[in-house]
Motif scaffolding. Structure first.
Motif, PDB file in Angstrom:
ATOM      1  N   ALA A 133     -11.111   7.543   0.380  1.00 50.99           N
ATOM      2  CA  ALA A 133     -10.834   6.485   1.351  1.00 50.99           C
ATOM      3  C   ALA A 133     -11.134   6.952   2.769  1.00 50.99           C
ATOM      4  O   ALA A 133     -11.685   6.199   3.590  1.00 50.99           O
ATOM      5  CB  ALA A 133      -9.378   6.036   1.226  1.00 50.99           C
ATOM      6  N   LEU A 134     -10.783   8.190   3.090  1.00 51.98           N
ATOM      7  CA  LEU A 134     -11.083   8.727   4.421  1.00 51.98           C
ATOM      8  C   LEU A 134     -12.591   8.797   4.668  1.00 51.98           C
ATOM      9  O   LEU A 134     -13.069   8.513   5.777  1.00 51.98           O
ATOM     10  CB  LEU A 134     -10.458  10.109   4.574  1.00 51.98           C
ATOM     11  CG  LEU A 134      -8.933  10.136   4.780  1.00 51.98           C
ATOM     12  CD1 LEU A 134      -8.410  11.555   4.620  1.00 51.98           C
ATOM     13  CD2 LEU A 134      -8.568   9.585   6.153  1.00 51.98           C
ATOM     14  N   LEU A 135     -13.340   9.187   3.646  1.00 53.75           N
ATOM     15  CA  LEU A 135     -14.798   9.222   3.787  1.00 53.75           C
ATOM     16  C   LEU A 135     -15.358   7.834   4.073  1.00 53.75           C
ATOM     17  O   LEU A 135     -16.229   7.660   4.938  1.00 53.75           O
ATOM     18  CB  LEU A 135     -15.436   9.783   2.514  1.00 53.75           C
ATOM     19  CG  LEU A 135     -15.280  11.291   2.293  1.00 53.75           C
ATOM     20  CD1 LEU A 135     -15.709  11.666   0.883  1.00 53.75           C
ATOM     21  CD2 LEU A 135     -16.087  12.078   3.308  1.00 53.75           C
ATOM     22  N   ARG A 136     -14.849   6.849   3.354  1.00 58.00           N
ATOM     23  CA  ARG A 136     -15.313   5.476   3.585  1.00 58.00           C
ATOM     24  C   ARG A 136     -14.893   4.975   4.964  1.00 58.00           C
ATOM     25  O   ARG A 136     -15.652   4.265   5.635  1.00 58.00           O
ATOM     26  CB  ARG A 136     -14.784   4.557   2.494  1.00 58.00           C
ATOM     27  CG  ARG A 136     -15.490   4.739   1.151  1.00 58.00           C
ATOM     28  CD  ARG A 136     -14.737   4.013   0.045  1.00 58.00           C
ATOM     29  NE  ARG A 136     -15.463   4.005  -1.214  1.00 58.00           N
ATOM     30  CZ  ARG A 136     -15.519   5.025  -2.062  1.00 58.00           C
ATOM     31  NH1 ARG A 136     -14.890   6.158  -1.766  1.00 58.00           N
ATOM     32  NH2 ARG A 136     -16.194   4.929  -3.200  1.00 58.00           N
ATOM     33  N   LYS A 137     -13.699   5.327   5.389  1.00 60.02           N
ATOM     34  CA  LYS A 137     -13.254   4.902   6.716  1.00 60.02           C
ATOM     35  C   LYS A 137     -14.153   5.487   7.794  1.00 60.02           C
ATOM     36  O   LYS A 137     -14.539   4.788   8.742  1.00 60.02           O
ATOM     37  CB  LYS A 137     -11.807   5.334   6.946  1.00 60.02           C
ATOM     38  CG  LYS A 137     -11.265   4.918   8.317  1.00 60.02           C
ATOM     39  CD  LYS A 137      -9.815   5.272   8.506  1.00 60.02           C
ATOM     40  CE  LYS A 137      -9.327   4.818   9.886  1.00 60.02           C
ATOM     41  NZ  LYS A 137      -7.899   5.097  10.113  1.00 60.02           N
ATOM     42  N   ALA A 138     -14.489   6.770   7.668  1.00 55.15           N
ATOM     43  CA  ALA A 138     -15.379   7.394   8.639  1.00 55.15           C
ATOM     44  C   ALA A 138     -16.738   6.707   8.650  1.00 55.15           C
ATOM     45  O   ALA A 138     -17.311   6.444   9.721  1.00 55.15           O
ATOM     46  CB  ALA A 138     -15.534   8.878   8.314  1.00 55.15           C
ATOM     47  N   ASP A 139     -17.266   6.396   7.492  1.00 51.55           N
ATOM     48  CA  ASP A 139     -18.575   5.753   7.389  1.00 51.55           C
ATOM     49  C   ASP A 139     -18.553   4.361   8.008  1.00 51.55           C
ATOM     50  O   ASP A 139     -19.432   4.000   8.798  1.00 51.55           O
ATOM     51  CB  ASP A 139     -18.999   5.681   5.921  1.00 51.55           C
ATOM     52  CG  ASP A 139     -20.391   5.106   5.749  1.00 51.55           C
ATOM     53  OD1 ASP A 139     -21.305   5.561   6.454  1.00 51.55           O
ATOM     54  OD2 ASP A 139     -20.563   4.202   4.914  1.00 51.55           O
ATOM     55  N   LEU A 140     -17.541   3.572   7.674  1.00 52.73           N
ATOM     56  CA  LEU A 140     -17.452   2.212   8.196  1.00 52.73           C
ATOM     57  C   LEU A 140     -17.270   2.220   9.709  1.00 52.73           C
ATOM     58  O   LEU A 140     -17.885   1.419  10.427  1.00 52.73           O
ATOM     59  CB  LEU A 140     -16.295   1.473   7.525  1.00 52.73           C
ATOM     60  CG  LEU A 140     -16.534   1.064   6.073  1.00 52.73           C
ATOM     61  CD1 LEU A 140     -15.218   0.739   5.381  1.00 52.73           C
ATOM     62  CD2 LEU A 140     -17.481  -0.132   6.002  1.00 52.73           C
ATOM     63  N   ALA A 141     -16.424   3.120  10.202  1.00 55.71           N
ATOM     64  CA  ALA A 141     -16.212   3.193  11.643  1.00 55.71           C
ATOM     65  C   ALA A 141     -17.488   3.622  12.363  1.00 55.71           C
ATOM     66  O   ALA A 141     -17.816   3.103  13.441  1.00 55.71           O
ATOM     67  CB  ALA A 141     -15.069   4.162  11.951  1.00 55.71           C
ATOM     68  N   PHE A 142     -18.240   4.541  11.773  1.00 53.46           N
ATOM     69  CA  PHE A 142     -19.490   4.982  12.401  1.00 53.46           C
ATOM     70  C   PHE A 142     -20.498   3.845  12.451  1.00 53.46           C
ATOM     71  O   PHE A 142     -21.187   3.646  13.463  1.00 53.46           O
ATOM     72  CB  PHE A 142     -20.054   6.175  11.643  1.00 53.46           C
ATOM     73  CG  PHE A 142     -21.279   6.764  12.278  1.00 53.46           C
ATOM     74  CD1 PHE A 142     -21.174   7.599  13.375  1.00 53.46           C
ATOM     75  CD2 PHE A 142     -22.550   6.471  11.792  1.00 53.46           C
ATOM     76  CE1 PHE A 142     -22.296   8.149  13.984  1.00 53.46           C
ATOM     77  CE2 PHE A 142     -23.678   7.007  12.385  1.00 53.46           C
ATOM     78  CZ  PHE A 142     -23.549   7.847  13.485  1.00 53.46           C
ATOM     79  N   ILE A 143     -20.602   3.085  11.357  1.00 51.44           N
ATOM     80  CA  ILE A 143     -21.534   1.948  11.331  1.00 51.44           C
ATOM     81  C   ILE A 143     -21.200   0.957  12.431  1.00 51.44           C
ATOM     82  O   ILE A 143     -22.089   0.395  13.084  1.00 51.44           O
ATOM     83  CB  ILE A 143     -21.496   1.267   9.951  1.00 51.44           C
ATOM     84  CG1 ILE A 143     -22.116   2.186   8.900  1.00 51.44           C
ATOM     85  CG2 ILE A 143     -22.214  -0.079   9.981  1.00 51.44           C
ATOM     86  CD1 ILE A 143     -21.934   1.699   7.480  1.00 51.44           C
ATOM     87  N   ASP A 144     -19.903   0.729  12.665  1.00 51.82           N
ATOM     88  CA  ASP A 144     -19.461  -0.209  13.702  1.00 51.82           C
ATOM     89  C   ASP A 144     -19.368   0.439  15.079  1.00 51.82           C
ATOM     90  O   ASP A 144     -18.856  -0.170  16.025  1.00 51.82           O
ATOM     91  CB  ASP A 144     -18.104  -0.800  13.320  1.00 51.82           C
ATOM     92  CG  ASP A 144     -18.193  -1.741  12.136  1.00 51.82           C
ATOM     93  OD1 ASP A 144     -19.295  -2.267  11.888  1.00 51.82           O
ATOM     94  OD2 ASP A 144     -17.173  -1.952  11.452  1.00 51.82           O
ATOM     95  N   ARG A 145     -19.830   1.686  15.193  1.00 49.42           N
ATOM     96  CA  ARG A 145     -19.831   2.433  16.445  1.00 49.42           C
ATOM     97  C   ARG A 145     -18.423   2.616  17.011  1.00 49.42           C
ATOM     98  O   ARG A 145     -18.224   2.664  18.229  1.00 49.42           O
ATOM     99  CB  ARG A 145     -20.741   1.762  17.482  1.00 49.42           C
ATOM    100  CG  ARG A 145     -22.195   1.683  17.030  1.00 49.42           C
ATOM    101  CD  ARG A 145     -23.090   1.122  18.092  1.00 49.42           C
ATOM    102  NE  ARG A 145     -24.477   1.065  17.625  1.00 49.42           N
ATOM    103  CZ  ARG A 145     -25.508   0.651  18.367  1.00 49.42           C
ATOM    104  NH1 ARG A 145     -25.311   0.270  19.626  1.00 49.42           N
ATOM    105  NH2 ARG A 145     -26.733   0.624  17.862  1.00 49.42           N
ATOM    106  N   GLN A 146     -17.484   2.720  16.110  1.00 48.22           N
ATOM    107  CA  GLN A 146     -16.104   3.021  16.497  1.00 48.22           C
ATOM    108  C   GLN A 146     -15.917   4.534  16.388  1.00 48.22           C
ATOM    109  O   GLN A 146     -15.312   5.052  15.458  1.00 48.22           O
ATOM    110  CB  GLN A 146     -15.135   2.269  15.588  1.00 48.22           C
ATOM    111  CG  GLN A 146     -15.300   0.760  15.604  1.00 48.22           C
ATOM    112  CD  GLN A 146     -14.931   0.148  16.945  1.00 48.22           C
ATOM    113  OE1 GLN A 146     -14.033   0.645  17.629  1.00 48.22           O
ATOM    114  NE2 GLN A 146     -15.628  -0.902  17.332  1.00 48.22           N
TER     115      GLN A 146
END
Length: 401
Positions: free
Chosen positions: A141-154
């Protein structure tokens, strides 16, 4: 070209229909096995029929919601994808709410992946956050959170997730690479460099961290620093050519062809039996305008991998440009031994015949290429061969096209 694309599309549809027919029979024989049902629904979704995918998933259960703790994750991910494809945002939102309330973590993550694949990052993020609320140190879940946040430039959220992951596994090189990528995206080149150096120090023989650091130095205009990193990697890594070839590829992509040629040459010397090293060397030699050496390198690549069409095509065209149709013919003969029904092989054969002043044989080869895959280049080449050879039915290739 349009006809060729339509033919390819018909072939894909035929394969999908065969897969669906097989799964339908399997479902009937299995007594409505939920895993098979999910596979069949997923096949319909992949074939562009989300309505049928939903109908199959819901068949038998009616409007009753499934027990999310017992359904395969593929069921949920397929339903998410189908609802998104149909534009049914209301039902998709309700499904996400119900999943968060009732589904286990593996189902939530499968649904998150499906939502992200359907460009619904907000829904994917909600599902991931639900997992982390239950289990704050859930690695996937942490890996996915990092990926999603990076895609959204967060980027702050990305750094926070990566920081938590590094606390759990400080020696994981991939996390250091991701950390550096975030820092560079924020314009913090020194921080990115520091993260990458830490990754290189952790495993000096690992290729990816060194390539990432060298790439960063190249983008920053520090060629000497990049070469220092790459040469240290080549010296430390196993002498199988992989590190030297990877360095050559990076340098060639960075338009440093002279340096790339040296590293590809080192890869070739370390393992001359690898066709890819000869191919890379040939590309670098072409980039520094040494076509004779490049021709020999591509020819060697074909000798090692006789079915490598790209290498053969380049070698043939260099030989023809050098007015050496005999060499070009030998290369095409090697390709034909392994690719007798490939349209590009026939196209190359036609070009060799044309260069050898054999318009009749060239026309036949171009026509065969067109029959295997209708393309403008095959039709126009056939037309040109007929004109040059004063052959009959000159207009036929263009009429076919």
């Amino acid at each position: 070209q349009v006809e060729g694309l339509l033919t390819a599309a018909r072939g894909v549809r035929a394969k999908a229909a065969a897969s669906i027919a097989t799964l339908s029979q399997k479902l009937q024989a299995s007594g409505s096995n939920p895993t098979v049902r999910a596979e069949l629904a997923a096949a319909h979704l992949a074939n562009g029929d989300p309505t049928q995918a939903l109908a199959i998933l819901r068949e038998g259960r009616g409007t009753t919601l499934p027990d999310f703790s017992r359904v395969p994750p593929l069921v949920v991910s397929t339903e998410v994808g189908a609802l998104r494809a149909l534009g049914n945002e209301r039902e998709l939102t309700l499904l996400v709410d119900r999943l968060i309330a009732n589904a286990p973590n593996d189902v939530l993550l499968a649904a998150s992946d499906a939502a992200q694949g359907a460009s619904r990052n907000e829904a994917a993020t909600r599902l991931v956050e639900a997992v982390l609320q239950r289990e704050p140190e859930h690695v996937e879940a942490l890996l996915r959170k990092a990926d999603l946040a990076f895609i959204d430039r967060q980027y702050p959220q990305t750094r926070a997730a990566l920081g938590k992951l590094l606390e759990l596994d400080p020696d994981r090189v991939e996390l250091r690479l991701a950390e550096a990528r975030v820092a560079e995206a924020e314009g913090q080149v020194d921080a990115a460099r520091g993260a990458l150096r830490a990754a290189v120090t952790a495993d000096g023989a690992a290729i990816e961290p060194a390539l990432a650091l060298a790439g960063l130095e190249l983008r920053a205009g520090n060629l000497a620093a990049a070469l220092q990193v790459l040469d240290a990697l080549i010296k430390t890594a196993p002498r199988d050519g992989r590190a030297a070839a990877a360095a050559g590829q990076l340098l060639l992509a960075g338009r440093r062809a002279d340096e790339a040629r040296v590293r590809y040459g080192a890869a070739r010397d370390q393992d001359p039996a690898v066709a890819e090293y000869w191919f890379g060397l040939g590309r670098a030699q072409l980039a520094v305008n040494d076509p004779a050496a490049a021709r020999d390198s591509f020819t060697r690549a074909v000798a090692l991998r006789p079915d490598w069409l790209e290498a053969g095509a380049i070698a043939v065209r260099i030989a023809l440009a050098q007015r050496d149709p005999a060499r070009a013919r030998r290369i095409t003969e090697t390709l034909f031994e392994h690719l007798p029904q490939h349209p590009v092989a026939w196209l190359l054969a036609g070009q060799v015949h044309a260069a050898s002043a054999q318009p009749d044989a060239a026309s036949r080869a171009f026509a065969r290429s067109y029959a295997l895959r209708p393309t403008a280049v095959a039709a126009l080449s056939d037309f040109d061969a007929r004109v040059r050879g004063n052959l009959g039915r000159v207009e036929q290739p263009l009429q076919n096209w």
